[in-house]
Design a protein around this motif. Structure first.
Motif, PDB file in Angstrom:
ATOM      1  N   TYR A   1       0.900  -1.305   0.005  1.00  0.00           N
ATOM      2  CA  TYR A   1      -0.154   0.100   0.069  1.00  0.00           C
ATOM      3  C   TYR A   1       0.782   1.295  -0.011  1.00  0.00           C
ATOM      4  O   TYR A   1       0.613   2.199  -0.759  1.00  0.00           O
ATOM      5  CB  TYR A   1      -1.133  -0.073   1.240  1.00  0.00           C
ATOM      6  CG  TYR A   1      -1.780   1.036   1.192  1.00  0.00           C
ATOM      7  CD1 TYR A   1      -3.127   1.218   0.503  1.00  0.00           C
ATOM      8  CD2 TYR A   1      -1.613   2.363   2.009  1.00  0.00           C
ATOM      9  CE1 TYR A   1      -3.924   2.214   0.478  1.00  0.00           C
ATOM     10  CE2 TYR A   1      -2.695   3.287   1.985  1.00  0.00           C
ATOM     11  CZ  TYR A   1      -3.937   3.265   1.451  1.00  0.00           C
ATOM     12  OH  TYR A   1      -4.428   4.142   1.290  1.00  0.00           O
ATOM     13  N   ARG A   2       1.946   1.265   0.913  1.00  0.00           N
ATOM     14  CA  ARG A   2       3.050   2.313   0.693  1.00  0.00           C
ATOM     15  C   ARG A   2       3.438   2.948  -0.499  1.00  0.00           C
ATOM     16  O   ARG A   2       3.511   3.756  -0.958  1.00  0.00           O
ATOM     17  CB  ARG A   2       3.913   2.236   1.797  1.00  0.00           C
ATOM     18  CG  ARG A   2       5.019   3.574   1.952  1.00  0.00           C
ATOM     19  CD  ARG A   2       6.200   3.155   2.655  1.00  0.00           C
ATOM     20  NE  ARG A   2       6.976   4.101   2.491  1.00  0.00           N
ATOM     21  CZ  ARG A   2       7.335   5.139   3.570  1.00  0.00           C
ATOM     22  NH1 ARG A   2       6.675   5.128   4.699  1.00  0.00           N
ATOM     23  NH2 ARG A   2       8.191   5.980   3.628  1.00  0.00           N
ATOM     24  N   GLN A   3       3.715   1.659  -1.124  1.00  0.00           N
ATOM     25  CA  GLN A   3       4.409   1.761  -2.590  1.00  0.00           C
ATOM     26  C   GLN A   3       3.501   2.300  -3.424  1.00  0.00           C
ATOM     27  O   GLN A   3       3.777   3.143  -4.410  1.00  0.00           O
ATOM     28  CB  GLN A   3       4.878   0.483  -2.909  1.00  0.00           C
ATOM     29  CG  GLN A   3       5.759   0.564  -4.297  1.00  0.00           C
ATOM     30  CD  GLN A   3       6.984   1.370  -4.241  1.00  0.00           C
ATOM     31  OE1 GLN A   3       7.609   1.414  -3.282  1.00  0.00           O
ATOM     32  NE2 GLN A   3       7.116   2.105  -5.224  1.00  0.00           N
ATOM     33  N   LEU A   4       2.151   1.806  -3.439  1.00  0.00           N
ATOM     34  CA  LEU A   4       1.223   2.397  -4.267  1.00  0.00           C
ATOM     35  C   LEU A   4       0.691   3.777  -4.057  1.00  0.00           C
ATOM     36  O   LEU A   4       0.819   4.760  -5.087  1.00  0.00           O
ATOM     37  CB  LEU A   4       0.090   1.569  -4.166  1.00  0.00           C
ATOM     38  CG  LEU A   4      -0.531   0.161  -4.800  1.00  0.00           C
ATOM     39  CD1 LEU A   4      -1.700  -0.367  -4.121  1.00  0.00           C
ATOM     40  CD2 LEU A   4      -0.458   0.624  -6.404  1.00  0.00           C
ATOM     41  N   VAL A   5       0.709   4.201  -2.801  1.00  0.00           N
ATOM     42  CA  VAL A   5       0.456   5.698  -2.426  1.00  0.00           C
ATOM     43  C   VAL A   5       1.480   6.605  -2.411  1.00  0.00           C
ATOM     44  O   VAL A   5       1.430   7.680  -2.956  1.00  0.00           O
ATOM     45  CB  VAL A   5      -0.267   5.834  -0.993  1.00  0.00           C
ATOM     46  CG1 VAL A   5      -0.652   7.022  -0.615  1.00  0.00           C
ATOM     47  CG2 VAL A   5      -1.612   4.857  -1.142  1.00  0.00           C
TER      48      VAL A   5
ATOM     49  N   GLY B   1       5.137   5.568  -2.973  1.00  0.00           N
ATOM     50  CA  GLY B   1       6.042   5.251  -3.809  1.00  0.00           C
ATOM     51  C   GLY B   1       5.757   5.819  -5.358  1.00  0.00           C
ATOM     52  O   GLY B   1       7.022   6.263  -6.150  1.00  0.00           O
ATOM     53  N   THR B   2       4.499   5.847  -5.803  1.00  0.00           N
ATOM     54  CA  THR B   2       4.194   6.414  -6.991  1.00  0.00           C
ATOM     55  C   THR B   2       4.135   7.810  -7.100  1.00  0.00           C
ATOM     56  O   THR B   2       3.797   8.515  -8.046  1.00  0.00           O
ATOM     57  CB  THR B   2       2.953   6.042  -7.364  1.00  0.00           C
ATOM     58  OG1 THR B   2       1.975   6.466  -6.601  1.00  0.00           O
ATOM     59  CG2 THR B   2       2.858   4.296  -7.486  1.00  0.00           C
ATOM     60  N   GLY B   3       4.325   8.543  -6.087  1.00  0.00           N
ATOM     61  CA  GLY B   3       4.261   9.947  -5.774  1.00  0.00           C
ATOM     62  C   GLY B   3       2.645  10.635  -5.683  1.00  0.00           C
ATOM     63  O   GLY B   3       2.655  11.857  -5.578  1.00  0.00           O
ATOM     64  N   GLY B   4       1.902   9.507  -5.676  1.00  0.00           N
ATOM     65  CA  GLY B   4       0.555  10.185  -5.527  1.00  0.00           C
ATOM     66  C   GLY B   4       0.336  10.972  -4.329  1.00  0.00           C
ATOM     67  O   GLY B   4      -0.616  11.670  -4.222  1.00  0.00           O
ATOM     68  N   HIS B   5       0.853  10.400  -3.200  1.00  0.00           N
ATOM     69  CA  HIS B   5       0.444  11.264  -1.927  1.00  0.00           C
ATOM     70  C   HIS B   5       1.086  12.928  -1.894  1.00  0.00           C
ATOM     71  O   HIS B   5       0.301  13.601  -1.704  1.00  0.00           O
ATOM     72  CB  HIS B   5       1.191  10.358  -0.710  1.00  0.00           C
ATOM     73  CG  HIS B   5       1.441  11.304   0.554  1.00  0.00           C
ATOM     74  ND1 HIS B   5       0.179  11.664   1.281  1.00  0.00           N
ATOM     75  CD2 HIS B   5       2.127  12.135   1.001  1.00  0.00           C
ATOM     76  CE1 HIS B   5       0.501  12.282   2.253  1.00  0.00           C
ATOM     77  NE2 HIS B   5       1.568  12.650   2.332  1.00  0.00           N
TER      78      HIS B   5
END
Length: 149
Positions: free
Chosen positions: A123-127, A129-133
Motif C-alpha cells: 500500500y505504501r508503494q502504491l500511495v 512510492g508512485t508520488g500520488g501522496h
C-alpha cells in the motif's frame, strides 16, 4: 496509535496571502469539500477506515470526522490534527499555521504514517512510492490557498 510514534513521512508548505482566521476557515471548508465527496466515503469503506463519514461540528473541532480521518486536536488559527487508520496503515495529517508577515500566513502540512506488514508495504508503494501522496498534498494546499485568498 500515538501520533508521536508514527514515522515522519513528509511535509508540504505554502504561503497564503491571508490572515490566520481566513486560512483556518479555508482549511476547514477545503477539507470538507475534498474529503466529503462520495468517492472518499466509498474508499474509506473499501480499505476499512475507522471513520467513514463526515460528522461533528464545523469548522472542524476535536471529534469531528471526515472519511478516513478524525480530528484529534483543533486550535483555531494555529493547528489542526487529523488521525486515521485502516487495514493497511495508521496515519496522521497535521496542519500548522504560522504568521508569515502582514496579511500572510504559512501553512504546513506534515504527514506521518506506519504501513505494517506485507500488505502495508505494498500500500505504501502504491500511495507514496508512485508520488500520488505528494501530488495530492500539493493539490490540497493549493485549494486551501485559493479558498483562503
Amino acid at each position: 496509535m500515538r501520533i508521536a510514534s508514527l514515522p515522519y513521512l513528509d511535509e508540504h508548505v505554502t504561503v497564503i496571502a491571508a490572515g490566520a482566521d481566513d486560512v483556518w476557515r479555508g482549511l476547514g471548508e477545503t477539507l470538507d469539500r475534498s474529503f466529503s465527496r462520495p468517492g472518499m466515503a466509498s474508499y474509506a469503506r473499501l480499505v476499512g477506515s475507522a471513520d467513514r463519514t463526515a460528522s461533528g461540528p464545523r469548522p472542524p473541532a476535536e471529534g469531528s470526522t471526515f472519511p478516513g480521518f478524525r480530528v484529534v486536536a483543533a486550535v483555531p488559527g494555529r493547528e489542526l490534527v487529523l488521525q486515521g487508520c485502516h487495514r493497511f496503515s495508521s496515519y496522521a495529517l497535521i496542519f500548522r499555521l504560522e504568521h508569515a508577515g502582514p496579511g500572510r500566513s504559512r501553512l504546513r502540512a506534515e504527514s506521518r504514517a506506519a504501513f505494517p506488514g506485507l500488505a502495508g508495504g505494498l500500500y505504501r508503494q502504491l500511495v507514496v512510492g508512485t508520488g500520488g501522496h505528494a501530488v495530492g498534498m500539493r493539490r490540497l494546499l493549493s485549494a486551501i490557498r485559493r479558498r483562503s485568498e
